[in-house]
Design a protein around this motif. Structure first.
Motif, short mmCIF file in Angstrom:
data_model
loop_
_atom_site.label_atom_id
_atom_site.label_comp_id
_atom_site.label_asym_id
_atom_site.label_seq_id
_atom_site.Cartn_x
_atom_site.Cartn_y
_atom_site.Cartn_z
N ILE A 120 1.63 5.75 0.89
CA ILE A 120 1.41 7.06 1.82
C ILE A 120 2.23 8.20 1.25
O ILE A 120 3.42 8.07 1.23
N GLY A 121 1.68 9.23 0.84
CA GLY A 121 2.36 10.50 0.87
C GLY A 121 2.30 11.31 2.02
O GLY A 121 3.12 10.96 3.11
N CYS A 122 1.60 12.31 2.02
CA CYS A 122 1.50 13.04 3.43
C CYS A 122 0.94 12.54 4.37
O CYS A 122 1.05 13.00 5.50
N GLY A 123 0.20 11.53 3.86
CA GLY A 123 -0.79 10.92 5.19
C GLY A 123 -2.02 11.31 5.60
O GLY A 123 -2.82 10.72 6.10
N HIS A 124 -2.64 12.51 4.88
CA HIS A 124 -3.77 13.16 5.21
C HIS A 124 -4.98 12.22 4.86
O HIS A 124 -5.77 11.97 5.67
N CYS A 125 -4.89 11.58 3.64
CA CYS A 125 -5.77 10.80 3.12
C CYS A 125 -5.92 9.09 3.74
O CYS A 125 -6.95 8.66 3.53
N CYS A 155 -6.95 11.49 -3.16
CA CYS A 155 -5.52 11.60 -2.65
C CYS A 155 -4.90 12.90 -3.51
O CYS A 155 -4.88 12.76 -4.62
N ARG A 156 -4.78 14.06 -2.78
CA ARG A 156 -3.95 14.99 -3.28
C ARG A 156 -2.32 14.85 -3.67
O ARG A 156 -1.92 15.64 -4.43
N CYS A 157 -2.06 13.91 -2.88
CA CYS A 157 -0.67 13.55 -3.37
C CYS A 157 -0.26 12.59 -4.61
O CYS A 157 0.88 12.16 -4.86
#
Ligand code: FES
Length: 178
Positions: A120-125, A155-157
């Motif tokens: 999990i990066g920013c969590g948007h995806c 996932c952009r992160c």
């Protein structure tokens, strides 16, 4: 002198357009029954987020060109919530990311595997990956990298590699293990 009772009254001008009362649209969301009585064309995504306040499902772009962040399960099939008008959901079962955990709060093994693998990066995806990952594991017990790469999620992160590991960890039954 007051007008006689049977004397016709003039009809006032009006811009009000009468609207028929709408029938409700019954849909089960995360195991609970709901009746939508608003605009039948309202996309499921806005019903989830703005009416039910289930904000886990994200706007991911238009249905045919989105990044998968708005995926939900409709009768077990992953579909973009922005592309599902409420009128198409009568009698259907919808599962959102909020509905993946057990009633006692125990995470779904894939949710746990995402934590284990720090996927999990920013969590948007993340909600969309979880939904399409759960559907993938339901149809393919041991998915390959290629199976995972075919999922419609972006996932952009840059967490795709960790997402792969998380899905494989869940498939191996190792979620929650060291
Ligand atoms: S974690 Fe940020 S877009 Fe995937």
């Amino acid at each position: 002198m007051p007008p006689a009772q049977d004397q016709a009254m003039p009809t006032p001008d009006s811009n009000i357009v009468p609207e028929k009362v709408r029938d409700g649209i019954d849909v089960v969301i995360n195991g609970e029954p709901f009746r939508h009585t608003g605009d039948p064309a309202m996309p499921l995504l806005w019903y989830l987020r703005d009416v039910l306040r289930l904000t886990g499902t994200k706007y991911g772009g238009e249905a045919q060109a989105g990044n998968g962040a708005d995926l939900v399960l409709v009768d077990g099939k992953p579909l973009p919530a922005i592309g599902q008008p409420m009128q198409a959901l009568a009698g259907k079962q919808v599962t959102t990311v909020e509905g993946l955990a057990a009633n006692d709060g125990t995470l779904h093994p894939l949710q746990q595997a995402f934590i284990d693998e720090d996927a999990i990066g920013c969590g948007h995806c993340t909600p969309g990956w979880l939904i399409s990952g759960v559907a993938l594991l339901a149809r393919t017990a041991q998915p390959s990298d290629d199976d995972i790469d075919q999922l419609p999620n972006l996932c952009r992160c840059g967490a795709q590699t960790r997402v792969r590991r998380a899905i494989k960890r869940a498939a191996a039954g190792k979620a929650g293990q060291a």
